[in-house]
Structures are given as C-alpha cells and as structure tokens.
Design a protein around this motif. Sequence first.
Motif, PDB file in Angstrom:
ATOM      1  N   ILE A  40      41.762 -22.614 -72.773  1.00 51.26           N
ATOM      2  CA  ILE A  40      40.434 -22.143 -72.158  1.00 51.26           C
ATOM      3  C   ILE A  40      39.338 -21.469 -73.230  1.00 51.26           C
ATOM      4  O   ILE A  40      39.645 -20.931 -74.267  1.00 51.26           O
ATOM      5  CB  ILE A  40      40.880 -20.741 -71.418  1.00 51.26           C
ATOM      6  CG1 ILE A  40      41.851 -21.109 -70.360  1.00 51.26           C
ATOM      7  CG2 ILE A  40      39.530 -19.944 -70.634  1.00 51.26           C
ATOM      8  CD1 ILE A  40      42.332 -19.751 -69.791  1.00 51.26           C
ATOM      9  N   GLY A  41      38.196 -22.493 -73.215  1.00 51.17           N
ATOM     10  CA  GLY A  41      37.255 -22.314 -74.604  1.00 51.17           C
ATOM     11  C   GLY A  41      36.542 -20.809 -74.427  1.00 51.17           C
ATOM     12  O   GLY A  41      36.725 -20.302 -73.236  1.00 51.17           O
ATOM     13  N   SER A  42      35.885 -20.511 -75.612  1.00 52.24           N
ATOM     14  CA  SER A  42      35.476 -19.350 -75.609  1.00 52.24           C
ATOM     15  C   SER A  42      34.453 -19.015 -74.520  1.00 52.24           C
ATOM     16  O   SER A  42      34.012 -17.957 -74.232  1.00 52.24           O
ATOM     17  CB  SER A  42      34.830 -18.935 -76.896  1.00 52.24           C
ATOM     18  OG  SER A  42      36.048 -19.162 -77.966  1.00 52.24           O
ATOM     19  N   ASN A  43      33.780 -20.252 -73.933  1.00 55.78           N
ATOM     20  CA  ASN A  43      32.607 -20.153 -73.129  1.00 55.78           C
ATOM     21  C   ASN A  43      32.926 -20.611 -72.056  1.00 55.78           C
ATOM     22  O   ASN A  43      32.048 -20.728 -70.836  1.00 55.78           O
ATOM     23  CB  ASN A  43      31.605 -20.950 -73.766  1.00 55.78           C
ATOM     24  CG  ASN A  43      30.794 -20.508 -75.059  1.00 55.78           C
ATOM     25  OD1 ASN A  43      30.690 -19.285 -75.417  1.00 55.78           O
ATOM     26  ND2 ASN A  43      30.600 -21.414 -75.880  1.00 55.78           N
ATOM     27  N   ASP A  44      34.235 -20.766 -71.503  1.00 54.18           N
ATOM     28  CA  ASP A  44      34.659 -21.112 -70.129  1.00 54.18           C
ATOM     29  C   ASP A  44      34.505 -20.065 -69.318  1.00 54.18           C
ATOM     30  O   ASP A  44      34.844 -18.878 -69.621  1.00 54.18           O
ATOM     31  CB  ASP A  44      36.103 -21.654 -70.338  1.00 54.18           C
ATOM     32  CG  ASP A  44      36.086 -23.196 -70.832  1.00 54.18           C
ATOM     33  OD1 ASP A  44      35.229 -23.884 -71.173  1.00 54.18           O
ATOM     34  OD2 ASP A  44      37.378 -23.503 -70.916  1.00 54.18           O
ATOM     35  N   SER A  45      34.240 -20.501 -68.065  1.00 54.74           N
ATOM     36  CA  SER A  45      34.200 -19.572 -66.844  1.00 54.74           C
ATOM     37  C   SER A  45      35.373 -19.649 -65.916  1.00 54.74           C
ATOM     38  O   SER A  45      36.311 -20.621 -66.261  1.00 54.74           O
ATOM     39  CB  SER A  45      32.790 -19.772 -66.147  1.00 54.74           C
ATOM     40  OG  SER A  45      32.892 -20.846 -65.594  1.00 54.74           O
ATOM     41  N   TYR A  46      35.762 -18.982 -65.042  1.00 55.39           N
ATOM     42  CA  TYR A  46      36.477 -19.096 -63.804  1.00 55.39           C
ATOM     43  C   TYR A  46      36.517 -20.446 -63.208  1.00 55.39           C
ATOM     44  O   TYR A  46      37.236 -21.213 -62.923  1.00 55.39           O
ATOM     45  CB  TYR A  46      36.525 -18.077 -62.923  1.00 55.39           C
ATOM     46  CG  TYR A  46      37.385 -18.263 -61.643  1.00 55.39           C
ATOM     47  CD1 TYR A  46      39.070 -18.326 -61.986  1.00 55.39           C
ATOM     48  CD2 TYR A  46      37.167 -18.847 -60.369  1.00 55.39           C
ATOM     49  CE1 TYR A  46      39.917 -18.526 -60.966  1.00 55.39           C
ATOM     50  CE2 TYR A  46      38.310 -19.281 -59.404  1.00 55.39           C
ATOM     51  CZ  TYR A  46      39.393 -19.018 -59.713  1.00 55.39           C
ATOM     52  OH  TYR A  46      40.210 -19.256 -58.812  1.00 55.39           O
ATOM     53  N   LYS A  47      35.150 -20.902 -63.010  1.00 53.97           N
ATOM     54  CA  LYS A  47      35.070 -22.304 -62.304  1.00 53.97           C
ATOM     55  C   LYS A  47      35.497 -23.282 -63.282  1.00 53.97           C
ATOM     56  O   LYS A  47      35.950 -24.407 -62.757  1.00 53.97           O
ATOM     57  CB  LYS A  47      33.123 -22.424 -62.204  1.00 53.97           C
ATOM     58  CG  LYS A  47      32.943 -23.656 -61.292  1.00 53.97           C
ATOM     59  CD  LYS A  47      31.539 -23.560 -61.217  1.00 53.97           C
ATOM     60  CE  LYS A  47      31.164 -24.907 -60.316  1.00 53.97           C
ATOM     61  NZ  LYS A  47      29.902 -25.108 -60.347  1.00 53.97           N
TER      62      LYS A  47
END
Length: 347
Positions: free
Chosen positions: A49-56
Amino acid sequence: MQSDKRKNVYLVLVIAFSVMTISLSFYFYQVFFSPNTLLESEQNYMLKIGSNDSYKTVSAKLYDDKVVNDLLSFGFLAKLLDYQENVKPGLYTIRPKMTNLELVKLLRSGKQTPIRVTFNNVRTKKDLAEKITANMEISEDQFLALVQDSVYIRKFDFDEETIMSMFVPNTYELWWNTSAEALFDRMYREYNSFWTDTRKEKASLLGLSPKEVSTLASIVQAESQKADERPRIAGVYLNRLRLNMPLQADPTLVFALGDFELKRVLNVHKETDSPYNTYMYAGLPPGPINLPDINSLDAVLNAENHSYLYFCAKEDFSGYHAFAATLDQHNANARKYQAALNAAKIY
C-alpha cells in the motif's frame, strides 16, 4: 373467521421476520467470520500500500490480483470499521483463508511485515541507490538526490567524497515504505553502532579516522577477494603511509578512470591527473573507491604487522598475491606475473 385471518397474518409476519433475522444473521456471520482471502491458494500474498494509495486503490489491487473472493462483503466491513477513511501505507502479509474481520483488523492496525535490505559489491553511488532501494517504495532517484546533496549529508558529518563510508554493507530489517530521509537516519545509527569504542581505538592507534579506515579498506577490498590475505595487504599500505610512500594502488586508478572493465593498468593510465591517482599523489585518496564490507574494515583495523612494502598478483591467477620487502624482490615477482598475463593474452 376474522380472528383466524389475523392469526395467519401474524404467523406469516413472524415467519418472515424469523427468516429475515436468520438470513441477516447468516449474512453477517459470513461477512465477519467466513474465509474470504486466497481461497484457491496456499501462498501468502504481499500487499503493498503506497503512501498515496486510497481505499479505492487498495480494493482494486485485492480484486485484480484475486486476493479477496467477495469484495462487496469486504467493503461493507471496511466501511463499518472505518478502514476506508484510515488506509495505512506499508507492506502486509495476507494469508490464505483469512476472514474479512482478520483482514480489516490487520490493515487498520498498520502492522507491517518488515523487509530485508542487503547491499554489497557496490562501487558507485548509483550502484548503492539501485541495490538499497530495490525492494523499497522509494526510488533510486530519491535516494540519489540525497546522497549527492552536499548540504543534506553535512548533517551526518560527511561530504560528497566520504558519504559512502556511512553505509556499512549488511542485511537490515526495514519497513517497505521507509522514506529516503528515514533510511539515511537508520544507516547513520548503524554506522555509529559499528564504530564501537574498541574499533575507534584501533583506528586511532593506526593514526586513522573511521572515514580513513573506510577509504583504505575499500582499496584493500578491491585488491583481493581473498579475505584471509586482506590484513596482510592492509599492512603493506599502512607501511607505505608511515613512510609517506605513494600507495600506487591500481584500483584507485581504475576508479579515477571510471572504467571498471579495465583488466590491466598501463603507464599511460598512471598519467591521469586525479586525486584518486595514488601513483601521482601520496597518501589516501579523498574517499572510498567502493563500499568496503565489514571483513575489509576489520582487516585494516587488525592489519598484519610486517615489513612488506610491495605485492603483486601471483602468476598462477589464484587470486592470491606475492609479497616483498624490497623492490628487487617485487620486480622479480612482477615479471612472473606480467609474463603470465602476456601468455594469457591479457593486454
């Protein structure tokens, strides 16, 4: 008659309510407690899960990689437990047949799986950037930007020539999403842990600083892949330093030229004007010519005490060296090696 009708309606409502309650109970049980990950696999899945990843983004990865069987039930529980608004970056190990509750609790907790970062056989800053970031979220460019930033590295008391000394080759446990700045902080702590009072005292007795030990160790390492003779090679160079003799180390010329494919150093190469040309300039070069490993660093700190001033590769190409205390002895050894090079057509 009317009473019977009311009873029938009541009975239908009771049955309908019971069916709905049972159905909802079963559904909620399924949502919370039924296996929902990697149902057809026995292998763990590593979710990044990247630092800019969202739930979507996260749910798309789980769906596209066929990790979650029922994405709707996972999404329902993720919303119910407020995970959709609290995505935490990192590397997570998803096991086969985890329930939605187990998965959401894992992702919400932020309990990452650490990664192992190993770097060795490094010559340049670019090599280091490639190896140290290979399994991390940060990019080579992000690391290079810091390692080449003279202002930033000054906070660690290094300059552009000596900064490589701060990175002691080993295997380290880190978080996958460790930032470039946090990585530098960690490597600085590891550097200080390596340089114990005992090692510092040994360096001082040699008349060297820890940075100078790293520089000399890098030359020793480049000279020999044989760990058992490195302390003897280190002793040769320390003898030369004490006598203010040029080190005349071929690997420093290779570094100065930037041609790591060079097999044989010739007289023309010795004319290269560079502070790393130890034929032209006495003393140590400005910084290490590679990333010396712990064996090479300790080889310098525990160098052999002897009278050798010269060495050259043995003519049997074993990787070992012939050592000499006098120039005449050395020239004899060198002629044997040069003859072997010529016979092997290495020019």
